[in-house]
Design an enzyme around this catalytic site. Structure first.
Site, PDB file in Angstrom:
ATOM      1  N   ASP A 201       0.654  -1.105   0.020  1.00 28.43           N
ATOM      2  CA  ASP A 201       0.099  -0.225   0.084  1.00 28.43           C
ATOM      3  C   ASP A 201       0.413   1.274  -0.082  1.00 28.43           C
ATOM      4  OD1 ASP A 201      -3.503   0.880   0.399  1.00 28.43           O
ATOM      5  OD2 ASP A 201      -1.555   1.653   1.103  1.00 28.43           O
ATOM      6  N   GLU A 244      -4.588   2.167  -4.707  1.00 28.20           N
ATOM      7  CA  GLU A 244      -2.881   2.120  -4.311  1.00 28.20           C
ATOM      8  C   GLU A 244      -2.645   1.579  -3.774  1.00 28.20           C
ATOM      9  OE1 GLU A 244      -4.329   4.589  -0.778  1.00 28.20           O
ATOM     10  OE2 GLU A 244      -5.281   4.680  -3.521  1.00 28.20           O
TER      11      GLU A 244
END
Length: 407
Positions: A201, A244
């Site tokens: 992440d 993301e």
């Protein structure tokens, strides 16, 4: 919510979850439709809205600042229960909406036209809507045009189910990654060979989009994934799981070896520099690593273990790699992926916050909420569809996500 809609809500959320659309980045295919909606009907606002357990989230928005709002007062929350367009010529003349927060307050909706986004099974997962700050009429042919645009949105969503690669990063789509993971997991479990998973992440990525814009954000994502791909083998599966968030599947790889791979990926991302008008931009990422063991009998359990390690890495300061601890692994109480409407209750029931339950087991849950600010460390979780009411303790919190253990 009407009784019939309440009964169908669990099935509606399952249908929404199938599209894997929530919290994904802006896409031109959808932004084009909201721009067209504004232009065709000469309105200042248009959104493509998806409604989960506790919020309306905008896959695309034009003329609207917020990316999501609470579900309760949302006019779209009424529209999804319709099987045709909901037209409100003047919200102040409609008793359902005259005192609505989005009518009397920002953004001041006086006219609303919304068509439900209906799945093939007839579930309303969201809307395409046109809105104005002044009352107006809407002719039958305009309703037909808006309905056709809504069908185009659903066609795009259906096409996403067939897509194998993510258009921006070139990584596997979430669905394709899970299919690859399922095959690899079955082989590893059957033949008892090593298999590891890495969850990735990008740190504080929302601030990148907020400060530099989505165009720069897209460049950052593409550069980060390209850097990772240089460090991976051709046999490794690399997929985009969310905006993301990415995942890597490492066949025939032990936990220590997977940690070394994760560290290479972390360094590769940190070494990237993206040019911006304000100078070179550096981003970092956090990593969670888990490996197949005797207690992990399901694919989602391995993903969950890596995800739990990722949350721990973020909690410990970000820009680091973290292996799943035995106490963090799911074991026999594997959380299943769900999308359920929930409610957080505290202060003796005087305070309540709607949430969406994203995963659930007999011992723990993962929750998505508007904000974790001000939330006590212990509270009661209610899931009406399951008749569940459990005391919870927060294990980890990160922005809008909570991992909780039942106590």
């Amino acid at each position: 919510m009407p009784a019939e809609a309440t009964m169908r809500e669990p099935e509606r959320l399952i249908a929404l979850d199938r599209y894997d659309i929530l919290d994904t980045p802006a896409e031109e295919a959808f932004d084009r439709i909201t721009r067209l909606t504004r232009r065709i009907f000469d309105v200042p606002m248009s959104t493509i809205t998806l409604i989960d357990g506790h919020r309306q989230w905008f896959k695309s928005r034009a003329g609207i600042a917020a990316c999501e709002t609470a579900r309760g007062p949302a006019l779209c929350n009424v529209a999804i229960r319709e099987h045709r367009a909901l037209i409100v010529p003047d919200t102040l003349e409609d008793p359902r909406f005259a005192a609505n927060a989005f009518v009397v307050g920002d953004p001041g909706i006086r006219f609303y036209a919304g068509v439900p986004l209906l799945t093939p099974e007839g579930h309303g997962i969201g809307t395409l809507c046109a809105m104005d700050t002044r009352p107006r009429s809407f002719l039958d042919d305009q309703i037909d045009t808006l309905t056709d645009l809504g069908r185009i949105v659903m066609s795009e969503l259906e096409l996403r189910l067939l897509a194998m690669t993510d258009g921006l990063t070139g990584t596997l789509s979430r669905r394709a990654f899970r299919e690859e993971f399922s095959r690899a997991f079955a082989l590893a479990h059957r033949h008892r060979h090593d298999l590891s998973c890495i969850m990735i992440d990008l740190d504080h990525f929302k601030s990148v989009n907020d400060r530099h814009g989505h165009a720069i954000g897209d460049v950052v994502l593409a550069a980060a994934t390209a850097a990772c791909r240089e460090e991976l083998r051709k046999s490794d599966a690399f997929g985009r799981m969310g905006g993301e968030e990415f995942a890597v599947l490492l066949p025939y790889t032990s936990l220590p070896s997977a940690l070394r791979v994760a560290e290479k990926l972390r360094a590769a991302i940190a070494d990237q520099r993206t040019p911006t008008p304000d100078g070179p931009l550096q981003v970092t990422a956090s990593f969670g690593v888990a490996a197949l063991d005797g207690a992990t009998t399901e694919m989602d359990a391995l993903l969950q273990n890596a995800d739990a390690a990722l949350y721990a890495a973020k909690h410990e300061g970000r820009n680091r790699c973290r292996a799943a601890d035995p106490v963090e692994t799911a074991g026999p109480a594997t959380r299943r992926r769900v999308l359920k409407a929930g409610q957080i209750s505290f202060d003796g029931g005087r305070c309540a916050i709607d949430c969406t339950v994203r995963s659930l087991s007999d011992e723990s849950a993962s929750l998505k909420i508007g904000t974790t600010i001000g939330l006590p460390e212990t509270f009661k979780l209610l899931i009406a569809a399951d008749g569940l009411s459990r005391r919870c303790r927060i294990v980890t919190r990160a922005e809008q996500m909570l991992d909780v253990a039942f106590v």
